[in-house]
Design a protein around this motif. Structure first.
Motif, short mmCIF file in Angstrom:
data_model
loop_
_atom_site.label_atom_id
_atom_site.label_comp_id
_atom_site.label_asym_id
_atom_site.label_seq_id
_atom_site.Cartn_x
_atom_site.Cartn_y
_atom_site.Cartn_z
N UNK A 137 0.84 -1.21 0.00
CA UNK A 137 0.00 0.00 0.00
C UNK A 137 0.87 1.25 0.00
N UNK A 138 1.99 1.20 0.70
CA UNK A 138 2.91 2.33 0.70
C UNK A 138 3.50 2.57 -0.67
N UNK A 139 3.91 1.50 -1.35
CA UNK A 139 4.47 1.64 -2.70
C UNK A 139 3.41 2.14 -3.68
N UNK A 140 2.20 1.59 -3.56
CA UNK A 140 1.13 2.01 -4.45
C UNK A 140 0.76 3.48 -4.21
N UNK A 141 0.86 3.92 -2.97
CA UNK A 141 0.58 5.33 -2.65
C UNK A 141 1.59 6.24 -3.33
N UNK A 142 2.86 5.82 -3.39
CA UNK A 142 3.88 6.61 -4.08
C UNK A 142 3.55 6.72 -5.57
N UNK A 143 3.18 5.59 -6.17
CA UNK A 143 2.85 5.60 -7.60
C UNK A 143 1.64 6.48 -7.87
N UNK A 144 0.61 6.38 -7.04
CA UNK A 144 -0.60 7.18 -7.22
C UNK A 144 -0.31 8.67 -6.98
N UNK A 145 0.54 8.96 -6.02
CA UNK A 145 0.90 10.35 -5.76
C UNK A 145 1.61 10.95 -6.97
N UNK A 146 2.49 10.19 -7.59
CA UNK A 146 3.18 10.66 -8.78
C UNK A 146 2.21 10.85 -9.94
N UNK A 147 1.27 9.90 -10.08
CA UNK A 147 0.31 9.98 -11.18
C UNK A 147 -0.61 11.19 -11.05
N UNK A 148 -0.95 11.55 -9.81
CA UNK A 148 -1.90 12.65 -9.58
C UNK A 148 -1.21 13.98 -9.29
N UNK A 149 0.10 14.04 -9.48
CA UNK A 149 0.86 15.23 -9.08
C UNK A 149 0.39 16.49 -9.80
N UNK A 150 -0.08 16.36 -11.04
CA UNK A 150 -0.48 17.53 -11.82
C UNK A 150 -1.87 18.05 -11.43
N UNK A 151 -2.60 17.33 -10.59
CA UNK A 151 -3.94 17.76 -10.18
C UNK A 151 -3.82 18.88 -9.14
N UNK A 152 -4.15 20.09 -9.53
CA UNK A 152 -4.00 21.23 -8.62
C UNK A 152 -5.12 21.29 -7.58
N UNK A 153 -6.28 20.69 -7.90
CA UNK A 153 -7.41 20.77 -7.00
C UNK A 153 -7.51 19.55 -6.08
#
Length: 378
Positions: A137-153
């Motif tokens: 879950x920690x690794x997946x959170x890193x991947x998801x955080x990177x994927x959503x990085x451009x979401x300003x809202x």
């Protein structure tokens, strides 16, 4: 980026190993600390490995005429919805894992109230898969955080997610997850050199602090009146030195060679490993330390294993390094690739299920689910 990946791979897998050989007479060398002498064939082993890593890396570079350039569009609504689900899942997994850890939970780790033996005992006594799922879950959170990085809202959601990931890695009192965490933060804004350098400096200081806290918590008998000597002895001599000394031991004891389990031991859950592997590792100069990328391949198939394994590792590192095509899989997987290259002397190498292959699958899954390939950009 390919040059950085290659440099990290050579520095970790080969450079650090040869440094240990050079410093064999120094009090900060793993050989001196563990009372071992350098096998005559050890330097040539790592030099041969460097050659095959380089060949594999060159073979992995895509031919210019075959490069494809696409544009990728993020499915914002889908990933925003799933961020909320992942945050709730992380909370549940953290709560369950901390319950089974008992007094050896994160508060005990930070305060230094528990020893390394207490933590390992709590991990072993926990139900199968609990802590493995937590780390995934920690690794997946890193991947998801990177994927959503451009979401300003979605800043609040991203902040909560990355804090949960940090807590997950801290609660394990191990450095692997922290390495991925900081490598991800460091590479989120590529191209902005000032920010990258500042992040790198802050990450180094914080990582060093966390390293000291977690290691002292896990080893309360250590004396750290002289922080510099402690770091040199523990980090250079034991953390990076023990895998080289263990490999040296395998070369000096041919009866240990030819055991493929040393190569695939990190491709299966640790609780499923046969007792014969643990029995064999007891004889190592440092049974708590791994063999690393090159040592594992040598223990499994001698020089043939080193040649084939290094060719594969170099080829894979080159293929997965981000290029000019904007492939989201490579971008999402970048922190894991950097750690696999820079810490291949330890557990974090290309033949590890949790640290390499599972994150690679996650990056592929997230790319497939949340990114839409649009028109070819030429």
């Amino acid at each position: 980026m390919r040059l950085i990946v290659l440099s990290l791979l050579m520095l970790s897998a080969v450079g650090m190993s040869l440094l240990q050989v050079t410093l064999a007479g120094s009090p900060y060398s793993g050989f001196s600390i563990l009372g071992e002498t350098v096998h005559a064939g050890l330097p040539s082993l790592y030099l041969q490995a460097a050659v095959f890593l380089g060949i594999g890396f060159l073979l992995g570079i895509p031919h210019f005429s075959r490069r494809q350039y696409f544009q990728y569009q993020l499915k914002a609504e889908d990933i925003r919805r799933d961020l909320r689900i992942l945050i709730v899942l992380n909370f549940v997994v953290i709560a369950v894992s901390q319950y089974f850890m008992g007094a050896a939970g994160v508060l005990g780790i930070i305060s230094g109230a528990v020893t390394a033996q207490d933590i390992e005992a709590a991990l072993d006594a926990s139900p199968f898969g609990i802590h493995g799922v937590k780390l995934l879950c920690g690794y997946f959170s890193i991947v998801m955080h990177r994927a959503s990085y451009s979401l300003k809202d979605a800043r609040l959601l991203k902040t909560i997610l990355i804090i949960e990931a940090l807590f997950i890695f801290l609660s394990s009192a191990k450095m692997g997850g922290m390495l991925f965490f900081f490598a991800s933060l460091l590479t989120l804004e590529q191209g902005k050199s000032a920010k990258v350098m500042l992040k790198g400096l802050v990450a180094t200081v914080v990582l060093l602090g966390v390293f000291l806290v977690t290691r002292l918590a896990r080893n309360p008998d250590m004396q750290v009146g002289d922080i510099g000597a402690f770091l040199m002895t523990f980090v250079l001599g034991l953390y990076f030195g023990s895998p080289v000394v263990n490999t040296n031991y395998v070369m000096a004891h041919p009866e240990v060679e030819g055991k493929i389990i040393f190569l695939i031991s990190h491709l299966v859950p640790q609780k499923l490993l046969p007792s014969t592997l643990k029995d064999a590792m007891v004889s190592f100069p440092d049974p708590t330390s791994p063999l690393g990328l090159i040592g594992s391949m040598y223990a499994a198939y001698s020089l043939v294993g080193v040649a084939l394994g290094c060719l594969f590792a170099g080829f894979l590192a080159s293929r997965l390094a981000p290029g000019d095509g904007g492939n989201p899989v490579k971008t999402l997987f970048l922190p894991f690739l950097l750690v696999a290259s820079g810490f291949s002397i330890m557990y974090h190498h290309f033949f590890n299920l949790n640290f390499f292959w599972m994150p690679l699958f996650m990056a592929w899954f997230v790319s497939l689910r949340y990114f839409r390939q649009s028109e070819r950009a030429a």
